[in-house]
Design a protein around this motif. Structure first.
Motif, mmCIF file in Angstrom:
data_model
loop_
_atom_site.group_PDB
_atom_site.id
_atom_site.type_symbol
_atom_site.label_atom_id
_atom_site.label_comp_id
_atom_site.label_asym_id
_atom_site.label_seq_id
_atom_site.Cartn_x
_atom_site.Cartn_y
_atom_site.Cartn_z
ATOM 1 N N CYS A 6 0.860 -1.184 0.002
ATOM 2 C CA CYS A 6 0.009 0.034 0.135
ATOM 3 C C CYS A 6 0.878 1.428 -0.087
ATOM 4 C CB CYS A 6 -0.759 0.075 1.295
ATOM 5 S SG CYS A 6 -1.959 1.498 1.289
ATOM 6 N N PHE A 18 -3.592 -10.389 -3.788
ATOM 7 C CA PHE A 18 -4.760 -10.716 -4.474
ATOM 8 C C PHE A 18 -4.425 -11.819 -5.634
ATOM 9 C CE2 PHE A 18 -3.197 -7.101 -6.389
ATOM 10 C CZ PHE A 18 -3.298 -7.179 -7.705
ATOM 11 N N LEU A 35 -3.397 -1.952 -11.956
ATOM 12 C CA LEU A 35 -4.456 -2.634 -11.331
ATOM 13 C C LEU A 35 -4.543 -1.296 -10.064
ATOM 14 C CD1 LEU A 35 -3.457 -5.847 -11.373
ATOM 15 C CD2 LEU A 35 -5.249 -5.062 -12.666
ATOM 16 N N ILE A 80 -5.713 -1.244 -6.450
ATOM 17 C CA ILE A 80 -5.897 -2.272 -5.402
ATOM 18 C C ILE A 80 -6.285 -1.355 -4.090
ATOM 19 C CG2 ILE A 80 -5.027 -4.025 -4.092
ATOM 20 C CD1 ILE A 80 -5.188 -4.243 -7.121
ATOM 21 N N CYS A 115 -6.591 -0.925 -0.057
ATOM 22 C CA CYS A 115 -5.998 -1.409 0.868
ATOM 23 C C CYS A 115 -6.990 -1.850 2.035
ATOM 24 C CB CYS A 115 -5.078 -0.652 1.452
ATOM 25 S SG CYS A 115 -4.223 -1.164 2.860
#
Length: 258
Positions: free
Chosen positions: A71, A80, A190, A192, A194
């Motif tokens: 992150c 993931f 992508l 993502i 957190c």
């Protein structure tokens, strides 16, 4: 796609050990398209190569890819799953455009082609050239100059070399949008979220780097299998590689129980 056998994969891995990232990507692409020559592979649009490598990954290691990122806000490690089939497209997929693309916007008409693997290599060499160190051009500027087939403003031709400083931002955005539409896998980013802080982290997925990391781990595991089975049974490397993964695993379990 011809499914590459373990001996060929090991040869690809061995050849790539002393190559840089572009050289390894070319080796992987050759494994995906063994019928194509080097010149043909280098002339493939960037997204098509990515699609070929996703298809190779899917054939070798399955659909499920595990992706790990950190992150950007709180440094939390995130993991993931990604479906390789989402980006693996056959070369005759209609999502791939052929020929020259055109953007017409605000008096500008720009004909351009999709960036190829060779274009990326040329841009990387240009950026590394000491002669440009004092005033280095941006990679997007270099790609724009290389990939423009023809350009005109209000009917008057504009040389490709002048476009980086002349094109309005709106036309640049249109060019980027058309390129993304025609070659959607060229740049996979992508976002993502957190689970700890909720902030989104953009992560670029380089399938060539990802697949090489997997191939490297696979090759070292296979060589260990060869060593153990050769020691236990006196088999040669070709004899061990000729075994299916299931039979090889069974023999390894027998060795462990002995």
């Amino acid at each position: 796609m011809v499914l590459t056998g373990p001996a060929e994969l090991l040869a690809t891995w061995e050849a790539g050990l002393d190559r840089d990232a572009p050289g390894r990507a070319l080796l992987l692409h050759r494994a995906a398209r063994p019928e194509a020559g080097t010149e043909a592979l280098l002339s493939v649009p960037v997204g098509r190569r990515a699609a070929d490598l996703f298809a190779l990954r899917r054939a070798l290691f399955g659909e499920r890819m595990q992706v790990r990122v950190e992150c950007a806000s709180c440094a939390e490690a995130m993991e993931f799953d990604l479906d390789a089939g989402r980006f693996a497209r056959p070369p005759d997929d209609p999502a791939f455009e052929e020929g020259v693309l055109r953007v017409v916007e605000g008096g500008w008409v720009v004909d351009f082609r999709l960036p190829t693997v060779a274009d990326l290599a040329a841009v990387a060499r240009a950026l590394a050239d000491p002669a440009t160190a004092l005033d280095p051009p941006g990679p997007q500027q270099l790609l724009l100059t290389r990939c423009t087939v023809a350009a005109a403003r209000d009917g008057k031709p504009v040389p490709a070399a002048q476009l980086p400083g002349a094109l309005p931002e709106k036309v640049r955005r249109r060019l980027a949008e058309e390129a993304e539409r025609a070659d959607p896998a060229a740049e996979i980013t992508l976002n993502i979220a957190c689970p700890e802080c909720g902030e989104a982290t953009p992560a670029e997925l380089d399938i060539a780097d990802y697949l090489w990391t997997e191939l490297d781990a696979w090759a070292r595991d296979v060589l260990l299998d060869v060593h153990l089975l050769a020691t236990a049974y006196g088999w040669s490397e070709p004899e061990v590689l000729a075994l299916s993964p299931q039979r090889r695993r069974h023999y390894l379990e027998l060795c462990a129980d002995a």
